[in-house]
Design an enzyme around this catalytic site. Sequence first.
Site, mmCIF file in Angstrom:
data_model
loop_
_atom_site.group_PDB
_atom_site.id
_atom_site.type_symbol
_atom_site.label_atom_id
_atom_site.label_comp_id
_atom_site.label_asym_id
_atom_site.label_seq_id
_atom_site.Cartn_x
_atom_site.Cartn_y
_atom_site.Cartn_z
ATOM 1 N N CYS B 86 3.614 0.885 -3.577
ATOM 2 C CA CYS B 86 3.885 0.697 -2.020
ATOM 3 C C CYS B 86 2.449 0.002 -1.305
ATOM 4 O O CYS B 86 2.276 -1.171 -1.987
ATOM 5 C CB CYS B 86 4.084 2.094 -1.329
ATOM 6 S SG CYS B 86 4.504 2.028 0.237
ATOM 7 N N HIS B 203 8.528 4.696 -4.481
ATOM 8 C CA HIS B 203 7.586 5.679 -4.819
ATOM 9 C C HIS B 203 7.950 6.282 -6.128
ATOM 10 O O HIS B 203 8.780 7.298 -5.865
ATOM 11 C CB HIS B 203 7.412 6.479 -3.742
ATOM 12 C CG HIS B 203 6.386 6.098 -2.609
ATOM 13 N ND1 HIS B 203 5.126 6.071 -2.497
ATOM 14 C CD2 HIS B 203 6.839 5.264 -1.667
ATOM 15 C CE1 HIS B 203 4.785 5.449 -1.596
ATOM 16 N NE2 HIS B 203 5.658 4.862 -0.626
ATOM 17 N N GLU B 205 6.308 8.312 -7.774
ATOM 18 C CA GLU B 205 5.709 9.994 -7.990
ATOM 19 C C GLU B 205 6.509 10.614 -6.780
ATOM 20 O O GLU B 205 6.135 11.896 -7.024
ATOM 21 C CB GLU B 205 4.374 9.673 -7.337
ATOM 22 C CG GLU B 205 3.907 9.619 -5.905
ATOM 23 C CD GLU B 205 4.224 8.027 -5.512
ATOM 24 O OE1 GLU B 205 4.986 7.294 -6.138
ATOM 25 O OE2 GLU B 205 3.751 8.021 -4.187
#
Lengths: 78, 235
Positions: B86, B203, B205
């Site tokens: 990002c 994302h 994560e």
Amino acid sequence: MSKKTVYVRLKEGVLDPQGVTINKSLKQMGYDDFISVRFGKFFELEIKDDATDIDRKLNEVCEKLLSNPVIENFTVEK
Amino acid sequence: MKFGVVTFPGSNCDYDAYAAVRHVVGEDVEFLWHKSNDLLNSDVIILPGGFTYGDYLRSGAIAKFAPIMESVIKFANSGGRVIGICNGFQVLTESGLLPGALIRNDHLRFSCKYVYLKVTNNQTDYTSVCKNGDVLKIPIAHGEGNYYNFDGDIKTLEDNNQIVFRYCDENGDVNAQSNPNGSINNIAGIMNKEGNVLGMMPHPERAVEQLLGSTDGLRLFESLQTAFSKVSIGG
């Protein structure tokens, strides 16, 4: 003390969603004379009296920081 | 394998990345402070999401001059693995570690939602446990994720197989409806020519536990673990 103004514009061909939206808004307001709007930025830099080689330095900061050469052009106002 | 997660002023996914690596993936990880130039012997650097320096000027434009970035750029240029997620992707393009730029989403809105990604290159350290064509469900959260580059450079990316992820629908169809931001050719993630630097807007994560809605982000970390186990076996 002197002042220089730097204009940063999106390169031709780079999509400018903000400009498009502003133009749409203008049309909604009844202003339909504008073909397009391009959104840009300008910077005013105050320069010390004892500055040297300032044109070169201005070019450098425009290339390194004020503009992104991938998508933007800059001009330093004479 | 040790991860280093860079914390810039305005990073806000650094803890997510740290937690994903430490508590779910189970690898060693440390934060790297933006004012330091020490990568603490990390094997993989993560530039996390957020709004570095308030996104002033352009997203990622100020972060590229942070002291830590000097070390990250050196590390990347000598083959070190770097992932920009990002805002981290924006820092990578601004730093010149990845080509192109991320501009305002074509609809101008901040988009925060799950999207589907098609793996279009599995011959990378980041996607090796995937098959080409696999569809991953991973969230996005950005206002400026619209990947832009010149036609010629897009062709170079395509020719070199540098486009790793593309936005697609649930069935893996890459089409205009599944493009959340106007990115050219539905580009969601690219790597450099050498394959050690990856930038992606989604994302991974945030997709590491079923509670979060998906575990597909783990595939990226598992791929890295595979890459590193090969390195250590091979000495």
